[in-house]
Design an enzyme around this catalytic site. Structure first.
Site, PDB file in Angstrom:
ATOM      1  N   HIS A 193       1.464   3.880   1.907  1.00 18.61           N
ATOM      2  CA  HIS A 193       2.099   4.593   3.030  1.00 18.61           C
ATOM      3  C   HIS A 193       3.621   4.588   2.892  1.00 18.61           C
ATOM      4  CE1 HIS A 193      -1.640   4.198   5.842  1.00 18.61           C
ATOM      5  NE2 HIS A 193      -1.726   5.237   5.028  1.00 18.61           N
ATOM      6  N   HIS A 217       0.849  -1.198   0.000  1.00 18.09           N
ATOM      7  CA  HIS A 217       0.000   0.000   0.000  1.00 18.09           C
ATOM      8  C   HIS A 217       0.878   1.239   0.000  1.00 18.09           C
ATOM      9  CE1 HIS A 217       0.914  -0.461   4.255  1.00 18.09           C
ATOM     10  NE2 HIS A 217       0.329   0.690   4.541  1.00 18.09           N
ATOM     11  N   ASP A 268       6.143   4.474   4.833  1.00 11.73           N
ATOM     12  CA  ASP A 268       7.027   3.532   5.539  1.00 11.73           C
ATOM     13  C   ASP A 268       7.103   2.178   4.824  1.00 11.73           C
ATOM     14  OD1 ASP A 268       4.315   3.286   6.389  1.00 11.73           O
ATOM     15  OD2 ASP A 268       4.928   2.125   8.139  1.00 11.73           O
ATOM     16  N   HIS A 269       6.258   1.966   3.812  1.00 11.37           N
ATOM     17  CA  HIS A 269       6.323   0.747   2.991  1.00 11.37           C
ATOM     18  C   HIS A 269       6.803   1.044   1.568  1.00 11.37           C
ATOM     19  CE1 HIS A 269       3.974  -1.766   5.862  1.00 11.37           C
ATOM     20  NE2 HIS A 269       3.702  -0.556   6.296  1.00 11.37           N
TER      21      HIS A 269
HETATM   22 ZN   LIG Z   1       0.128   1.663   6.469  1.00  7.62          ZN
END
Ligand SMILES: [Zn+2]
Length: 291
Positions: free
Chosen positions: A97, A95, A99-100
């Site tokens: 976000h 997804h 941090d990914h």
């Molecule tokens: Zn997330």
């Protein structure tokens, strides 16, 4: 209002590693190596888990959720690739976000590997858009794409040939996940939990926190019960006179560290949106009351 008991987290008895005690790099099964990114926080737990997936001997690996664009993390991922005697042939992202997804495009370029995700915003102009139900033949193995909207609208999980499922932020190794608002959706989230449950996963490899191998279905059942319990608590807080999101959060999340209250407010807004849609709660702007 029916009596609803606090759901018990089955992981409490599993002897999972304490926060901060996860190894930097670990082979979880022959198909999968996990590399922990150096971005721990209240929201990311020990940090973001980056996964390398590939058939041993194929000389290839798929990178799932590269995480933050951090030089030290890239060096750790390259060392893990070298240990697997593999080169990165694709970058998959659960997804959007940061941090990914932050490192997806720069590392895709670095490795000369295509980036694949649910949206062009993550996959980039030359990326590949993933559709639920697709089966990707990559790195000598097959990876199934499973729609898991709820935490975010674009969230995907990846099912491996071993039966393990890479679940991103849909399920976390510790605690529970956040249904973001306004993007997330509680009803979709519950459906996505049942979808993963019905796959009968052999293990859940989470976007944050330790791997869940002992009884993955029990964790998904706990997540479903936890959501129902939070909804019950929100209705109770409203009945007791709470008239705003902040007042509900202060009641329902009284024992949760304050740094997590903004996330709790998002989950509460998402729960209220469900209750409003069901006609059980009335809302005008930030004011809420039982219908
Ligand atoms: Zn997330």
């Amino acid at each position: 209002m029916p009596l609803v008991e606090t759901p018990l987290d089955p992981r409490a008895r599993w002897g999972l590693p304490a926060p901060g005690a996860m190894p930097r790099t670990v082979e979880l099964e022959p198909l999968v190596t996990r590399v922990l990114a150096p971005n721990p926080s209240g929201m990311t737990l020990d940090g973001t888990n980056t996964y390398l997936v590939g058939q041993p001997g194929s000389g290839q690996a798929v990178l799932v959720d590269p995480g933050p664009d951090d030089a030290g993390h890239l060096a750790a991922v390259e060392a893990a690739l070298a240990a697997r005697d593999a080169r990165c042939v694709a970058v998959l992202v659960t997804h959007h976000h940061g941090d990914h997804a932050e490192a997806a495009l720069p590392w895709g370029t670095h490795f000369g590997a295509q980036v694949a995700a649910a949206t062009a915003a993550v996959a980039g102009p030359s990326g590949r858009l993933l559709a639920p139900g697709e089966r990707l033949a990559l790195a000598g193995t097959t990876i199934g794409v499973v729609a898991t909207p709820g935490h975010t609208l674009d969230h995907l999980a990846f099912r491996l040939e071993s039966g393990a499922v890479l679940v991103g932020d849909h399920v976390l190794g510790r605690g529970t996940s956040v249904v973001t608002h306004p993007e997330g959706d509680v009803v979709a989230y519950l459906e996505s939990l049942r979808r993963i449950h019905d796959l009968g996963p052999s293990a859940l490899y989470c976007g944050h926190g330790p791997e869940l191998t002992e009884d993955p279905r029990a964790v998904l059942e706990f997540y479903l019960a936890h959501r129902a319990y939070r909804e019950h608590q929100v209705l109770e807080a409203l009945a007791a006179g709470a008239g705003s999101v902040d007042e509900i959060v202060a009641t329902v999340y009284a024992e949760v560290p304050r740094e997590l209250w903004p996330a709790a407010a998002q989950s509460t807004r998402a729960t209220l949106a469900k209750l409003v849609a069901e006609g059980r709660v009335e809302s005008d702007g930030d004011g809420v009351r039982p219908a």
